[in-house]
Design a protein around this motif. Sequence first.
Motif, short mmCIF file in Angstrom:
data_model
loop_
_atom_site.label_atom_id
_atom_site.label_comp_id
_atom_site.label_asym_id
_atom_site.label_seq_id
_atom_site.Cartn_x
_atom_site.Cartn_y
_atom_site.Cartn_z
N MET A 10 2.84 -18.69 -12.48
CA MET A 10 1.77 -18.79 -11.49
C MET A 10 0.53 -18.12 -12.05
O MET A 10 0.62 -17.38 -13.03
N ASP A 11 -0.61 -18.37 -11.42
CA ASP A 11 -1.83 -17.75 -11.92
C ASP A 11 -1.90 -16.29 -11.46
O ASP A 11 -1.08 -15.83 -10.66
N GLU A 12 -2.88 -15.57 -11.99
CA GLU A 12 -2.98 -14.13 -11.73
C GLU A 12 -3.14 -13.81 -10.24
O GLU A 12 -2.55 -12.84 -9.76
N ASP A 13 -3.92 -14.60 -9.52
CA ASP A 13 -4.10 -14.35 -8.09
C ASP A 13 -2.80 -14.54 -7.32
O ASP A 13 -2.48 -13.74 -6.43
N GLN A 14 -2.05 -15.58 -7.65
CA GLN A 14 -0.77 -15.82 -6.98
C GLN A 14 0.22 -14.70 -7.32
O GLN A 14 0.95 -14.23 -6.44
N LEU A 15 0.24 -14.30 -8.57
CA LEU A 15 1.14 -13.22 -8.98
C LEU A 15 0.78 -11.92 -8.28
O LEU A 15 1.66 -11.20 -7.80
N ALA A 16 -0.51 -11.62 -8.18
CA ALA A 16 -0.95 -10.41 -7.49
C ALA A 16 -0.56 -10.44 -6.02
O ALA A 16 -0.08 -9.44 -5.47
N ALA A 17 -0.74 -11.58 -5.36
CA ALA A 17 -0.38 -11.69 -3.95
C ALA A 17 1.13 -11.52 -3.76
O ALA A 17 1.57 -10.84 -2.82
N LEU A 18 1.91 -12.12 -4.63
CA LEU A 18 3.36 -11.98 -4.54
C LEU A 18 3.79 -10.54 -4.76
O LEU A 18 4.62 -10.00 -4.03
N ALA A 19 3.22 -9.89 -5.78
CA ALA A 19 3.56 -8.49 -6.06
C ALA A 19 3.14 -7.58 -4.91
O ALA A 19 3.89 -6.69 -4.51
N ASP A 20 1.95 -7.80 -4.36
CA ASP A 20 1.48 -6.99 -3.23
C ASP A 20 2.41 -7.14 -2.03
O ASP A 20 2.76 -6.15 -1.37
N ALA A 21 2.81 -8.36 -1.74
CA ALA A 21 3.69 -8.60 -0.59
C ALA A 21 5.05 -7.95 -0.81
O ALA A 21 5.59 -7.29 0.09
N ALA A 22 5.61 -8.11 -2.01
CA ALA A 22 6.93 -7.53 -2.30
C ALA A 22 6.88 -6.01 -2.25
O ALA A 22 7.75 -5.36 -1.67
N LEU A 23 5.85 -5.42 -2.84
CA LEU A 23 5.74 -3.97 -2.87
C LEU A 23 5.45 -3.42 -1.47
O LEU A 23 5.99 -2.39 -1.08
N GLY A 24 4.62 -4.12 -0.72
CA GLY A 24 4.33 -3.68 0.64
C GLY A 24 5.58 -3.67 1.51
O GLY A 24 5.81 -2.74 2.28
N GLU A 25 6.38 -4.72 1.36
CA GLU A 25 7.63 -4.79 2.14
C GLU A 25 8.59 -3.68 1.71
O GLU A 25 9.21 -3.01 2.53
N LEU A 26 8.70 -3.45 0.40
CA LEU A 26 9.56 -2.39 -0.11
C LEU A 26 9.08 -1.01 0.35
O LEU A 26 9.88 -0.17 0.76
N ALA A 27 7.77 -0.78 0.31
CA ALA A 27 7.22 0.50 0.74
C ALA A 27 7.51 0.73 2.23
O ALA A 27 7.85 1.85 2.63
N GLY A 28 7.38 -0.31 3.03
CA GLY A 28 7.70 -0.17 4.45
C GLY A 28 9.16 0.19 4.68
O GLY A 28 9.48 1.05 5.50
N ARG A 29 10.05 -0.46 3.93
CA ARG A 29 11.48 -0.14 4.05
C ARG A 29 11.76 1.28 3.59
O ARG A 29 12.54 2.00 4.22
N LEU A 30 11.16 1.70 2.49
CA LEU A 30 11.37 3.06 1.99
C LEU A 30 10.85 4.08 2.99
O LEU A 30 11.53 5.07 3.28
N ALA A 31 9.66 3.85 3.53
CA ALA A 31 9.09 4.77 4.50
C ALA A 31 9.99 4.90 5.73
O ALA A 31 10.23 6.01 6.23
N ALA A 32 10.50 3.78 6.22
CA ALA A 32 11.35 3.81 7.41
C ALA A 32 12.68 4.49 7.15
O ALA A 32 13.23 5.15 8.03
#
Length: 121
Positions: A10-32
């Motif tokens: 995928m292009d850089e923008d798609q990769l960044a969006a995917l990484a942001d979403a995955a990390l955001g979800e993981l951070a939320g789970r870790l915080a909880a």
Amino acid sequence: MPADRFAALMDEDQLAALADAALGELAGRLAARAFRPLPAAGPPPAEPWEDDAQGDALTLLHALMHLRRAAERLADRAARDAAGAGAGYPQLGQACEISRQAARQRWPGLVPSAPHRTSTS
């Protein structure tokens, strides 16, 4: 920066969006899972469902800092594995989108230097 051992699907923008979403979800789970909210200073909320937006944001930020350090440890491990499999500083730099010199500074001594040839006449 293109790599010589893998190709992006995928292009850089798609990769960044995917990484942001995955990390955001993981951070939320870790915080909880890893932290519990403390009572906020001041009067209790008027409604029991009101949350502490500042506390939630700071908890998420703290979880993200733990994930940043974990990502650095995993990157160091992956660099050691890559060097052990024969990658040099140019390949490590390319994979990290940094220069060969920056990779050498980040992981000094990780890649054995090539023996120097001496000319004998």
